[in-house]
Design a protein around this motif. Structure first.
Motif, short mmCIF file in Angstrom:
data_model
loop_
_atom_site.label_atom_id
_atom_site.label_comp_id
_atom_site.label_asym_id
_atom_site.label_seq_id
_atom_site.Cartn_x
_atom_site.Cartn_y
_atom_site.Cartn_z
N ILE A 175 4.33 9.76 -0.04
CA ILE A 175 4.74 8.35 0.01
C ILE A 175 5.31 7.91 -1.34
CG2 ILE A 175 3.12 7.80 1.85
CD1 ILE A 175 1.36 6.44 -0.27
N LYS A 176 5.98 6.79 -1.30
CA LYS A 176 6.60 6.25 -2.51
C LYS A 176 5.53 5.88 -3.53
CE LYS A 176 10.60 4.49 -0.09
NZ LYS A 176 11.37 3.31 0.32
N PRO A 177 5.82 6.09 -4.81
CA PRO A 177 4.86 5.72 -5.85
C PRO A 177 4.49 4.24 -5.75
CG PRO A 177 6.64 7.03 -6.79
CD PRO A 177 7.03 6.71 -5.36
N GLY A 178 3.20 3.96 -5.86
CA GLY A 178 2.72 2.59 -5.83
C GLY A 178 2.62 1.98 -4.44
N ALA A 179 2.85 2.76 -3.38
CA ALA A 179 2.88 2.21 -2.03
C ALA A 179 1.62 2.52 -1.22
CB ALA A 179 4.11 2.74 -1.29
N LEU A 180 0.59 3.07 -1.84
CA LEU A 180 -0.59 3.50 -1.10
C LEU A 180 -1.23 2.37 -0.31
CD1 LEU A 180 -2.62 5.68 -0.33
CD2 LEU A 180 -3.86 5.17 -2.44
N GLU A 181 -1.43 1.23 -0.93
CA GLU A 181 -2.09 0.11 -0.25
C GLU A 181 -1.28 -0.37 0.96
OE1 GLU A 181 -3.52 -4.28 -1.56
OE2 GLU A 181 -3.92 -2.65 -2.98
N GLU A 182 0.02 -0.54 0.80
CA GLU A 182 0.87 -0.96 1.91
C GLU A 182 0.90 0.10 3.01
OE1 GLU A 182 1.86 -0.87 -1.26
OE2 GLU A 182 2.44 -2.90 -1.83
N PHE A 183 1.00 1.36 2.61
CA PHE A 183 1.02 2.44 3.58
C PHE A 183 -0.27 2.46 4.40
CE2 PHE A 183 -0.26 6.66 4.88
CZ PHE A 183 0.82 7.05 5.65
N GLU A 184 -1.42 2.31 3.75
CA GLU A 184 -2.69 2.34 4.47
C GLU A 184 -2.78 1.22 5.50
OE1 GLU A 184 -5.58 2.48 1.25
OE2 GLU A 184 -6.02 4.55 1.84
N ARG A 185 -2.24 0.05 5.21
CA ARG A 185 -2.24 -1.04 6.20
C ARG A 185 -1.37 -0.67 7.40
NH1 ARG A 185 -2.57 -4.53 1.70
NH2 ARG A 185 -0.33 -4.69 1.52
N ALA A 186 -0.24 -0.05 7.15
CA ALA A 186 0.68 0.33 8.22
C ALA A 186 0.18 1.53 9.01
CB ALA A 186 2.06 0.66 7.62
N TRP A 187 -0.64 2.36 8.39
CA TRP A 187 -1.07 3.63 8.98
C TRP A 187 -2.06 3.46 10.12
CZ3 TRP A 187 -5.92 6.08 8.85
CH2 TRP A 187 -5.91 7.42 9.21
N ARG A 188 -2.90 2.46 10.10
CA ARG A 188 -3.96 2.32 11.11
C ARG A 188 -3.37 2.02 12.48
NH1 ARG A 188 -8.44 2.74 8.47
NH2 ARG A 188 -8.62 1.98 6.35
N PRO A 189 -3.73 2.85 13.47
CA PRO A 189 -3.20 2.62 14.82
C PRO A 189 -3.82 1.41 15.49
CG PRO A 189 -4.71 4.49 14.81
CD PRO A 189 -4.58 4.03 13.38
N ASP A 190 -3.04 0.74 16.32
CA ASP A 190 -3.53 -0.40 17.09
C ASP A 190 -2.75 -0.45 18.40
OD1 ASP A 190 -4.87 -2.72 17.82
OD2 ASP A 190 -3.37 -4.00 16.86
N PRO A 191 -3.35 -0.16 19.50
CA PRO A 191 -4.78 0.14 19.70
C PRO A 191 -5.07 1.58 19.30
CG PRO A 191 -3.64 0.38 21.77
CD PRO A 191 -2.61 -0.12 20.76
N TYR A 192 -6.36 1.89 19.16
CA TYR A 192 -6.73 3.28 18.90
C TYR A 192 -6.47 4.11 20.15
CZ TYR A 192 -8.43 2.81 14.22
OH TYR A 192 -8.48 2.62 12.87
N ALA B 208 -10.97 10.68 13.14
CA ALA B 208 -9.77 10.74 12.31
C ALA B 208 -10.19 10.60 10.85
CB ALA B 208 -8.79 9.63 12.69
N TYR B 209 -9.56 11.39 10.01
CA TYR B 209 -9.87 11.39 8.59
C TYR B 209 -8.56 11.29 7.81
CZ TYR B 209 -14.29 13.25 10.25
OH TYR B 209 -15.48 13.42 10.92
N ALA B 210 -8.62 10.67 6.63
CA ALA B 210 -7.47 10.63 5.73
C ALA B 210 -7.92 11.14 4.37
CB ALA B 210 -6.93 9.21 5.62
N TYR B 211 -7.11 12.00 3.80
CA TYR B 211 -7.38 12.56 2.48
C TYR B 211 -6.14 12.33 1.64
CZ TYR B 211 -10.86 14.98 5.28
OH TYR B 211 -11.89 15.25 6.15
N TRP B 212 -6.32 11.87 0.40
CA TRP B 212 -5.16 11.59 -0.43
C TRP B 212 -5.30 12.26 -1.78
CZ3 TRP B 212 -8.33 8.12 1.86
CH2 TRP B 212 -9.24 7.47 1.06
N SER B 213 -4.15 12.57 -2.37
CA SER B 213 -4.11 13.21 -3.68
C SER B 213 -4.56 12.21 -4.75
CB SER B 213 -2.69 13.71 -3.98
OG SER B 213 -1.79 12.62 -3.99
N GLU B 214 -4.94 12.74 -5.90
CA GLU B 214 -5.42 11.87 -6.98
C GLU B 214 -4.38 10.84 -7.40
OE1 GLU B 214 -7.46 13.61 -10.32
OE2 GLU B 214 -8.08 15.31 -9.07
#
Length: 98
Positions: free
Chosen positions: A13-30, A37-43
Motif C-alpha cells: 500500500i501507499k506510504p502513510g495509508a495504513l489507517e485509511e486502508f484498514e477502514r476500507a479493508w473490512r468487509p460489510d457484510p461479512y 480472518a487474520y491480517a499481518y503487516w510489515s513493520e
C-alpha cells in the motif's frame, strides 16, 4: 488432520495509508462461509497479508464474485500499489510439546 481452505492476499500500500486502508479493508457484510480472518503487516506498514479460512473453495469464490467484494476492492484501490493473491488447501502442522 483437518484440512483448511485458505485465501491469501498480500498488498503493498501507499506510504502513510495504513489507517485509511484498514477502514476500507473490512468487509460489510461479512461473507457466508468465512470462519476466520487474520491480517499481518510489515513493520513499515506498507505491506499487508490477509489470510482467511473458508468452509469450501466455492464459498470463497462466491464471495470473490459478489457485489460486496467488488465494492470493497474499489474502496481499497486508491491505497493499493500492488496485489498478489491465491487459494490454498492445507492443514495445521503438529508441533511437538516441549
Amino acid at each position: 488432520m483437518r484440512e483448511h481452505f485458505v485465501w491469501v492476499t498480500t498488498r503493498r500500500i501507499k506510504p502513510g495509508a495504513l489507517e485509511e486502508f484498514e477502514r476500507a479493508w473490512r468487509p460489510d457484510p461479512y461473507p457466508e462461509g468465512l470462519h476466520h480472518a487474520y491480517a499481518y503487516w510489515s513493520e513499515d506498514g506498507q505491506e499487508i497479508t490477509g489470510v482467511s479460512f473458508w468452509d469450501t473453495k466455492e464459498a470463497c469464490d462466491s464471495w470473490r464474485a459478489s457485489k460486496a467484494e467488488t465494492s470493497r476492492r474499489a474502496t481499497m484501490a486508491p491505497y493499493v500499489l500492488e496485489e498478489r493473491e491465491g487459494f490454498y488447501l492445507g492443514r495445521e502442522l503438529g508441533i511437538p510439546v516441549r
